[in-house]
Design a protein around this motif. Structure first.
Motif, mmCIF file in Angstrom:
data_model
loop_
_atom_site.group_PDB
_atom_site.id
_atom_site.type_symbol
_atom_site.label_atom_id
_atom_site.label_comp_id
_atom_site.label_asym_id
_atom_site.label_seq_id
_atom_site.Cartn_x
_atom_site.Cartn_y
_atom_site.Cartn_z
ATOM 1 N N PHE A 322 0.818 -1.213 0.000
ATOM 2 C CA PHE A 322 0.000 0.000 0.000
ATOM 3 C C PHE A 322 0.851 1.262 0.000
ATOM 4 O O PHE A 322 0.502 2.251 -0.656
ATOM 5 N N MET A 325 1.913 1.809 -3.603
ATOM 6 C CA MET A 325 0.839 2.245 -4.491
ATOM 7 C C MET A 325 0.427 3.690 -4.190
ATOM 8 O O MET A 325 0.137 4.470 -5.109
ATOM 9 N N GLU A 329 0.402 7.059 -6.658
ATOM 10 C CA GLU A 329 -0.770 7.928 -6.766
ATOM 11 C C GLU A 329 -0.412 9.384 -6.450
ATOM 12 O O GLU A 329 -0.814 10.308 -7.167
ATOM 13 N N TRP A 405 -3.992 -2.557 4.876
ATOM 14 C CA TRP A 405 -5.252 -2.419 4.147
ATOM 15 C C TRP A 405 -6.292 -1.661 4.967
ATOM 16 O O TRP A 405 -6.965 -0.768 4.456
ATOM 17 N N TYR A 521 -5.572 -1.797 -7.690
ATOM 18 C CA TYR A 521 -5.605 -0.705 -6.711
ATOM 19 C C TYR A 521 -6.836 0.174 -6.924
ATOM 20 O O TYR A 521 -7.496 0.579 -5.967
#
Length: 556
Positions: A322, A325, A329, A405, A521
């Motif tokens: 995470f 990712m 972003e 998560w 994602y």
């Protein structure tokens, strides 16, 4: 000016003789109880001055105002006003006296001001009456004519993604043009307030104080407020163990609903003495020269520039799936999309940290909406309503990315819920927004929210349109097939390319294998989006707090 004593009466004259007629070698110390009595008698203007500068008038005698001052900044302010310091006070006693006299009133004011004075831009209500009526009519139309719903479900999701694709392509075709500003020397630097809202953040407190202490700015012009909740005993105890410098101050927020970050910021704003102001989160590590860069940029621009958004990155990028990712972003958002929006004059969907404001513009716009859980994005649009401009500051603040998560989902659901709140609030009177502001409102916020809500359905619908191109026959079927092909080629290509450009600008090209996981994602965002929608319906003002200090990279 409302003074504690009027120098013309007998009681005041006796008091004046008791303190030596202002001729004492050193001003005597005022106790907390004496401060409370003195502050209760102040008029509104003097109370505002006391909140910001820790100085309060006591008596006017012989054409001179004598006052009580707490700390070096208060004494400098008294001299600037032409007042004479008759009493001194401890800064902690003065602050506690202010909180006793005005704390609860300030908190009520902070939580209700926008809803009372400008209800049309407050998220205290989910929907306006007109919006509720339109939603009911749309539902009734779907019941009367079911094919309308199916056609809308087939057509609207791909159109939302088309809008996002066009915006991404435009951002890719507009290269950044940095505009350096000459630095300001120390005498020209304005007073700068730093607000740091803290709630159960003991795990990152040492890192935070180290980062704030490293800020390169004259201490006598730096006004750092650590903002805590009255009920947060653990945070108060942890702060009591630190010997904080004179330009640090702990502001306590009374327990008045809603218990949100923007309510705490509004409360602390009453105590801010800076001409400029920024916000940092508990885990932030800003670049040491960030305040100097922002001050220089504001000085070089006109008053219409009300806010600068610094870039955000992570100090734990490589810790988990995470964190990697989110790093991709943010690279696209802060290094490609926001610079593009700023260049074309569209308001920025501000982040909740490292936003730098002109305090006068901030107060004029009503400050933060305590009922909006992304008060930052909303404030950017309200600044645009008032004719102000926002821009990007080429300085970096490092944060802690969500490692797991669950923390990622809860944080993302709050962001999406807040964007939905913001979109609905500003769609009550859309004509009052500047034209360019609709690019942010409709495409970044509106399409951004509804696209992730409908992403699973869109994926199913596109697959169906490609596998069964004749299913919706005629022109409608050809339109759907064309949209499907456009999104699978140009749309997906633009989404990946904007991330790659952001990675290149940030030096994150080593993360290129993780580009393969972007579709998964994006689907995970839909899970957070549906959680956000459920919370918007049942708990619209609930603040899902993101836990900090969970990373192995946090400085203990």
């Amino acid at each position: 000016m409302a003074l504690v004593h009027d120098g013309g009466n007998r009681r005041a004259a006796a008091w004046w003789r008791r303190i030596g007629g202002g001729r004492a070698a050193a001003p005597p110390l005022m106790t907390r109880r004496q401060l409370v009595r003195a502050l209760r008698r102040l008029g509104p203007a003097d109370l505002v001055r006391a909140l910001r500068w820790r100085v309060a008038p006591l008596i006017a005698h012989g054409g001179t105002v004598f006052c009580v001052a707490a700390g070096p900044a208060a004494r400098r302010r008294a001299r600037a006003l032409g007042w004479r310091v008759a009493f001194k006070a401890r800064r902690g006693d003065f602050l506690k006296a202010l909180e006793e006299v005005a704390g609860d009133d300030l908190a009520r004011h902070a939580s209700s001001l926008l809803a009372r004075r400008r209800p049309h831009v407050s998220a205290a209500r989910r929907l306006s009456g007109k919006q509720a009526l339109m939603l009911a009519l749309a539902g009734a139309a779907g019941v009367v004519w079911p094919p309308l719903i199916w056609q809308a479900l087939y057509l609207i999701p791909p159109l939302l993604f088309v809008a996002l694709t066009v915006l991404r392509l435009a951002a890719l075709l507009s290269p950044p043009r940095p505009a350096p500003c000459p630095p300001l020397d120390d005498p020209r630097l304005p007073v700068y307030t730093v607000l740091v809202p803290l709630y159960r953040e003991t795990g990152v407190l040492a890192q935070l104080i180290e980062a704030l202490s490293a800020i390169d700015y004259p201490p006598d012009k730096l006004d750092i407020k650590l903002v805590i909740e009255r009920s947060d005993d653990g945070m108060r105890a942890a702060l009591a163990e630190w010997a904080l410098p004179d330009h640090f101050e702990v502001i306590t927020v009374p327990d008045i609903a809603p218990r949100t970050k923007p309510k705490a910021l509004n409360h602390a704003l009453a105590f801010a003495r800076g001409d400029l102001l920024t916000i940092y989160d508990a885990e932030d590590i800003p670049a040491p020269d960030q305040l100097r860069l922002a001050a220089a940029r504001f000085a070089a621009a006109g008053d219409e520039l009300a806010c600068l958004q610094a870039k955000l990155a992570w100090y734990n990028t490589n810790e988990s799936v995470f964190t990697r990712m989110i790093a991709l972003e943010y690279a696209a958002h802060y290094d490609v999309m926001l610079p593009f929006l700023a260049r074309i004059g569209a308001p920025l969907p501000l982040g909740g940290t490292s936003c730098h404001f002109r305090v006068r513009a901030l107060r004029r716009c009503g400050a933060w909406d305590p009922h909006n859980v992304t008060e930052d994005a909303d404030l950017g649009l309200r600044l645009a309503r008032a004719g102000y401009r926002t821009a990007v500051l080429p300085s970096l603040t490092l944060e802690e990315a969500c490692v797991s998560w669950r923390t990622w989902r809860d944080q993302r659901s709050r962001w999406i819920k807040g964007w939905l709140q913001t979109w609905l609030v500003h769609m009550r009177h859309p004509r009052r927004l500047p034209v360019k502001a609709h690019l942010t409102l409709q495409v970044v916020l509106g399409a951004g929210v509804f696209a992730v809500l409908l992403a699973p359905w869109c994926a199913v619908m596109l697959a169906h349109a490609l596998l069964h191109p004749a299913a919706p026959s005629g022109a409608f079927g050809l339109l759907l097939l064309g949209l499907a092909l456009f999104l699978l080629t140009v749309g997906y290509g633009a989404a990946v390319t904007i991330v790659m450009v952001g990675m290149y600008r940030r030096g994150l090209m080593a993360l290129w294998p993780w580009l393969l996981f972007l579709p998964l994602y994006w689907l995970l965002m839909s899970v957070a989006a549906w959680q956000a929608l459920a919370e918007f319906l049942w708990r619209p003002h609930h603040w899902r707090k993101t836990g900090h200090g969970l990373s192995a990279f946090t400085r203990r």
